[in-house]
Design an enzyme around this catalytic site. Structure first.
Site, PDB file in Angstrom:
ATOM      1  N   SER A  67       0.853  -1.190   0.000  1.00 20.99           N
ATOM      2  CA  SER A  67       0.000   0.000   0.000  1.00 20.99           C
ATOM      3  C   SER A  67       0.888   1.240   0.000  1.00 20.99           C
ATOM      4  CB  SER A  67      -0.895  -0.001   1.233  1.00 20.99           C
ATOM      5  OG  SER A  67      -0.132   0.374   2.364  1.00 20.99           O
ATOM      6  N   LYS A  68       0.255   2.359  -0.022  1.00 20.80           N
ATOM      7  CA  LYS A  68       0.932   3.660  -0.033  1.00 20.80           C
ATOM      8  C   LYS A  68       2.008   3.777   1.051  1.00 20.80           C
ATOM      9  CE  LYS A  68      -0.611   6.675  -2.965  1.00 20.80           C
ATOM     10  NZ  LYS A  68       0.589   6.886  -3.686  1.00 20.80           N
TER      11      LYS A  68
END
Ligand code: GLU
Length: 481
Positions: free
Chosen positions: A253-254
């Site tokens: 994820s980010k």
């Protein structure tokens, strides 16, 4: 039979690294086997699909070099390649299934169907719709209401109740028990198909032989297998790629860094570096080679070397790899690629053109220090910053003959008629020789005096790039203490 793979993104966001890896593996598999790679846009979620995402997807894929043989912008024998242009086709196949009793109409609002789900949930551990349950919602009154208002019913697929075995090319045999899924919608009352239905119709009509995609779709595959059977379509081969995890073993994820291809483009990554890194996310070269071009991969890629274990994404390694690729890039290409990073931050558009030679030399001399081109403006400051005089350094070298050596150097630099790297090298070497001091005593402080740093680009190149005047001024200032 021709081998055909496809990448089927939904234009609801930017292309992320997971999607790019799926596209790459599909592309490589087709190329390796002399087949075709097809791009299909799955935009039936009208609310979330946007044209701007589609355009960006195409652009990012092209940038990566994953060129397709058929797609929304290159017509082929099995088009159209955008699902929103194929609605009539889905309708026809759905109707066919209804005609033969393998699908049925449901005259009920979404809320009613959802309520049914929560009711079954309360009663059972495997909450699946059955035909009886759903048809009960279609009361004669409801049917009349729909007919008089011209509203369309949803269409549900009556899934044959049995166990299914998927022979996945990556995962091996995957068993789905009879109760792993229930009936599901294939057409919404809006007239739009659901993903599971459209994907089967399209993959079959587009003669896709190998469906390569992320394993988050595994639970959909059983539904799709049932549809293939009921529609009398030949089942393609499936290869489900493992999830990509971050270094902490949670889903990428980010938090783990940039995750979209666009971000890497903006940060100044080279497409070949990103492609090389993505290829190693779950696949490995037979001889464990790490650095390779896409052309090389096209020759050796195969699904038998794709791992079923999750791949771990390590941005540090990707960045390191990018640095390696930057060092191999030709001066000319580096100049072109650097433009968006140094205009207007370092140079104006006109200066970028008029200082072409200088910029080529400067970026070249910084090559070994760059990991991504977005670092260029900061790294280039070394040529413009006027380092402070380091008094401590002056005291420490005053007595060692180095001061004398630098005076000789200034004289030699002043007498150079043509300021170029060769002449500067000659003069510098002569200064070391004439002053009879150790080369390391000479060069190390010189770098510090001129650049203000302990390490950096090649010193002679640096001296050439900042020019004679700057060099001599910096040295004189230093010698004045
Ligand atoms: N549109 C689907 C997605 O983006 C495609 C999945 C598939 O490859 O079947 O996830």
């Amino acid at each position: 039979m021709e081998l055909r793979t496809r990448f089927a993104p939904s234009p609801t966001g930017y292309l992320h690294v997971g999607g790019a890896r799926t596209a790459l593996f599909s592309f490589l598999y087709a190329r390796k086997h002399g087949g075709k790679f097809i791009l299909r846009i799955e935009d039936t979620d009208l609310e979330r699909s946007e044209r701007i995402f589609e355009d960006q997807l195409l652009d990012d894929l092209k940038w990566l070099g994953l060129n397709w043989d058929e797609g929304p912008d290159i017509d082929g024998a099995y088009g159209p390649y955008r699902q929103s242009d194929r609605l009539e086709i889905y309708r026809q196949f759905a109707n066919k299934l209804v005609e033969v009793g393998k699908a049925y109409e449901v005259y009920a609002e979404m809320e009613e169907i959802e309520k049914l789900r929560s009711d079954i949930l309360a009663k059972s551990e495997t909450p699946h719709y059955t035909r009886e349950m759903l048809e009960e919602l279609s009361t004669p009154q409801k049917i009349r209401e729909y007919k008089s208002s011209g509203k369309k019913p949803a269409i549900y697929f009556s899934i044959p109740r049995k166990n299914w075995i998927l022979k996945d090319l990556v995962k091996g045999d995957v068993n789905f028990t009879e109760d792993s899924t229930g009936d599901f919608a294939i057409m919404r009352s809006s007239g739009l198909p659901t993903y599971n239905f459209a994907v089967v119709v399209d993959d079959a009509l587009m003669k896709i032989t190998h469906v390569i995609r992320g394993d988050d779709h595994l639970s959909n595959t059983v539904k799709q297998m049932a549809l293939y059977e009921s529609l009398n379509f030949e089942l393609p081969s499936f290869a489900h790629l493992s999830t990509i995890l971050g270094p902490d073993r949670t889903r990428l994820s980010k938090r783990h860094g940039s995750t979209s291809v666009g971000e890497y483009r903006r940060r100044g990554f080279l497409p070949e570096a990103l492609v090389n890194y993505l290829a190693l996310l779950g696949w490995s070269h037979p001889e464990q080679k790490e650095i390779m071009s896409i052309e090389e991969m096209e020759k050796i890629f195969d699904l038998d070397r794709v791992s079923k274990n999750p791949a771990v994404y390590d941005e540090k390694k990707l960045t390191w790899m990018n640095g390696r690729y930057i060092r191999e890039v030709s001066d000319e290409r580096l100049y072109e690629m650097s433009k968006p990073f140094i205009v207007p931050k370092v140079f104006s558009e006109e200066e970028y053109v008029s200082n072409r030679k200088w910029i080529i030399q400067a970026t070249k001399s910084l090559k070994t220090e760059l990991e991504e081109l977005s670092q260029l403006p900061e790294k280039m400051q070394i040529f413009f910053a006027k380092p402070e005089v380091d008094h401590e350094l002056f005291t420490s070298i005053e007595k060692s003959g180095v001061v004398q050596a630098y005076k000789i150097l200034i004289d030699l630099y002043e007498s150079i008629d043509d300021w170029n790297v060769e002449k500067i090298t000659e003069a510098t070497k002569k200064a070391v020789k004439d002053s009879k001091i150790k080369a390391s005593d000479f060069y190390h402080p010189l770098r510090k005096i001129l650049t203000g740093k302990e390490s950096g680009p090649d010193l002679v190149e640096f001296i050439f790039l900042i020019g004679r005047e700057n060099t001599i001024t910096r040295l004189r200032k230093f010698l004045e203490g």
